[in-house]
Design an enzyme around this catalytic site. Structure first.
Site, short mmCIF file in Angstrom:
data_model
loop_
_atom_site.label_atom_id
_atom_site.label_comp_id
_atom_site.label_asym_id
_atom_site.label_seq_id
_atom_site.Cartn_x
_atom_site.Cartn_y
_atom_site.Cartn_z
CB SER A 251 -83.88 -4.52 42.25
OG SER A 251 -83.43 -5.61 41.72
CG HIS B 34 -87.51 -5.52 44.09
ND1 HIS B 34 -89.07 -5.51 43.98
CD2 HIS B 34 -87.57 -5.77 42.70
CE1 HIS B 34 -89.56 -5.76 42.70
NE2 HIS B 34 -88.44 -5.99 42.08
CG ASP C 265 -85.94 -8.37 40.43
OD1 ASP C 265 -87.01 -8.10 40.21
OD2 ASP C 265 -85.46 -7.21 40.76
CG MET D 80 -85.31 -12.46 36.56
SD MET D 80 -84.25 -11.65 35.45
CE MET D 80 -84.55 -10.11 36.36
CG HIS E 204 -90.90 -8.68 40.34
ND1 HIS E 204 -90.24 -7.73 39.62
CD2 HIS E 204 -91.76 -9.08 39.75
CE1 HIS E 204 -90.84 -7.76 38.25
NE2 HIS E 204 -91.90 -8.44 38.41
CG MET F 170 -89.83 -11.03 36.57
SD MET F 170 -88.58 -10.01 36.44
CE MET F 170 -88.02 -9.99 38.01
CG MET G 114 -93.16 -4.93 34.92
SD MET G 114 -92.02 -5.17 36.57
CE MET G 114 -90.14 -4.90 35.48
N GLY H 84 -86.38 -8.78 32.89
CA GLY H 84 -85.38 -9.39 32.63
C GLY H 84 -83.95 -8.80 33.18
CG PHE H 85 -81.72 -8.31 30.83
CD1 PHE H 85 -80.73 -9.26 31.23
CD2 PHE H 85 -82.63 -8.62 29.82
CE1 PHE H 85 -80.81 -10.37 30.63
CE2 PHE H 85 -82.61 -9.66 29.51
CZ PHE H 85 -81.69 -10.71 29.68
N GLY H 86 -81.58 -5.69 34.88
CA GLY H 86 -81.49 -4.25 35.25
C GLY H 86 -80.71 -3.29 34.28
CG ASP I 30 -89.16 -3.50 39.10
OD1 ASP I 30 -88.15 -3.03 38.79
OD2 ASP I 30 -89.43 -4.69 39.39
N GLY J 296 -85.72 1.36 35.53
CA GLY J 296 -85.27 2.41 35.12
C GLY J 296 -85.51 3.68 35.96
CB SER K 124 -78.50 0.25 37.56
OG SER K 124 -79.78 0.47 37.08
C1 DX5 Z 1 -86.19 -6.06 36.00
C2 DX5 Z 1 -86.38 -6.29 37.42
C3 DX5 Z 1 -86.03 -4.90 38.19
C4 DX5 Z 1 -84.71 -4.58 37.81
C5 DX5 Z 1 -84.61 -3.12 38.02
O1 DX5 Z 1 -86.76 -7.20 35.30
O2 DX5 Z 1 -87.80 -6.63 37.72
O3 DX5 Z 1 -86.36 -5.06 39.55
O4 DX5 Z 1 -83.53 -5.15 38.81
O5 DX5 Z 1 -83.35 -2.46 37.54
P1 DX5 Z 1 -83.12 -1.10 37.43
O6 DX5 Z 1 -83.27 -0.15 38.52
O7 DX5 Z 1 -81.58 -1.04 36.90
O8 DX5 Z 1 -83.80 -0.72 36.26
ZN ZN Z 2 -88.26 -6.30 40.03
#
Ligand code: DX5
Ligand code: ZN
Length: 229
Positions: A12, A37, A39, A41, A70, A72, A141, A146-148, A176, A178, A199
């Protein structure tokens, strides 16, 4: 074209350097990424804002593999043509983004893209039971979007239920949030084949020093392949 059921790693770019997306995409592909990927948002469906169609169109020039977008965002339907024009190969909408997921999936395919549906952690697998024939991918999910960098939420029973529901249809199960070498084997054993990782891929590396991206991708792939789904 035959359906590729092997494990695919989709970094991502939410975890990339936002001032250097072109070179970051080139670096992760050179280091072994299978898909890219992206993202999107909107600061409405999720409490964070990334980029829209013009930026995604600029990314396209650098993506040689598969651009997996993706969304969001809510609503989805007014933006579908713009993401087709931007060059998305796969466009994934959230089930929770509106009341008309059936129409949305039809419209994505109608615009010439592969169609994905994403399920938040609180949404049951049954939500997609009647739209599977309109789907090329189901994204489970394993964080709230919303956040990595968030902690993995174990959704293996949902992944298993989806795999059973899908049967031998050519539908990818993507996970997707963690995903790292510890969590990847569990989700692959449950039936996932596409692993999104932000990450866990970008940590320790940079466009100037991309070798850690490759080490991280290989570590996730090796752990996942050990799961022997
Ligand atoms: C979260 C995103 C993910 C995110 C995954 O809303 O859809 O794609 O970037 O990040 P990690 O792998 O750090 O959890
Ligand atoms: Zn994603």
């Amino acid at each position: 074209m035959t359906f590729d059921q092997s494990v695919k790693i989709a970094p991502s770019i939410l975890s990339a350097d936002f001032a250097d997306f072109g070179r970051e995409i080139q670096a992760i592909e050179a280091q072994g990424a299978d898909w890219v990927h992206v993202d999107v948002m909107d600061n409405h469906f999720v409490p964070n804002l990334t980029f829209g169609p013009p930026a995604v169109k600029a990314f396209r020039k650098h993506v040689k593999s598969v651009m997996d977008v993706h969304l969001m965002i809510a609503p989805v339907d007014p933006s579908i043509e713009a993401y087709a024009d931007a060059g998305a190969d796969i466009l994934t909408a959230h089930f929770e983004a509106g009341p008309h997921i059936h129409r949305t999936l039809q419209a994505i395919r109608g615009a010439g893209m592969k169609a994905g549906v994403a399920l938040n952690p609180g949404t049951p697998s049954e939500a997609v039971a009647h739209v599977l024939d309109l789907c090329d991918l189901v994204c489970v999910m394993t964080v709230n979007p919303g956040f990595g960098g968030q902690k993995f939420i174990d959704m293996t029973p949902k992944i298993r239920a989806l795999r059973a529901m899908i049967g031998d249809r050519p539908i990818h199960i993507e996970v997707d949030g963690g995903v790292d070498p510890t969590t990847a084997p569990k989700v692959v054993a449950a039936g996932a084949d596409v692993l999104v990782a932000g990450s866990a891929v970008f940590r320790g590396g940079s466009v100037e020093n991309p070798a850690p991206y490759g080490e991280n991708i290989r570590a996730i792939r090796a752990a996942a392949e050990d799961a022997n789904p």
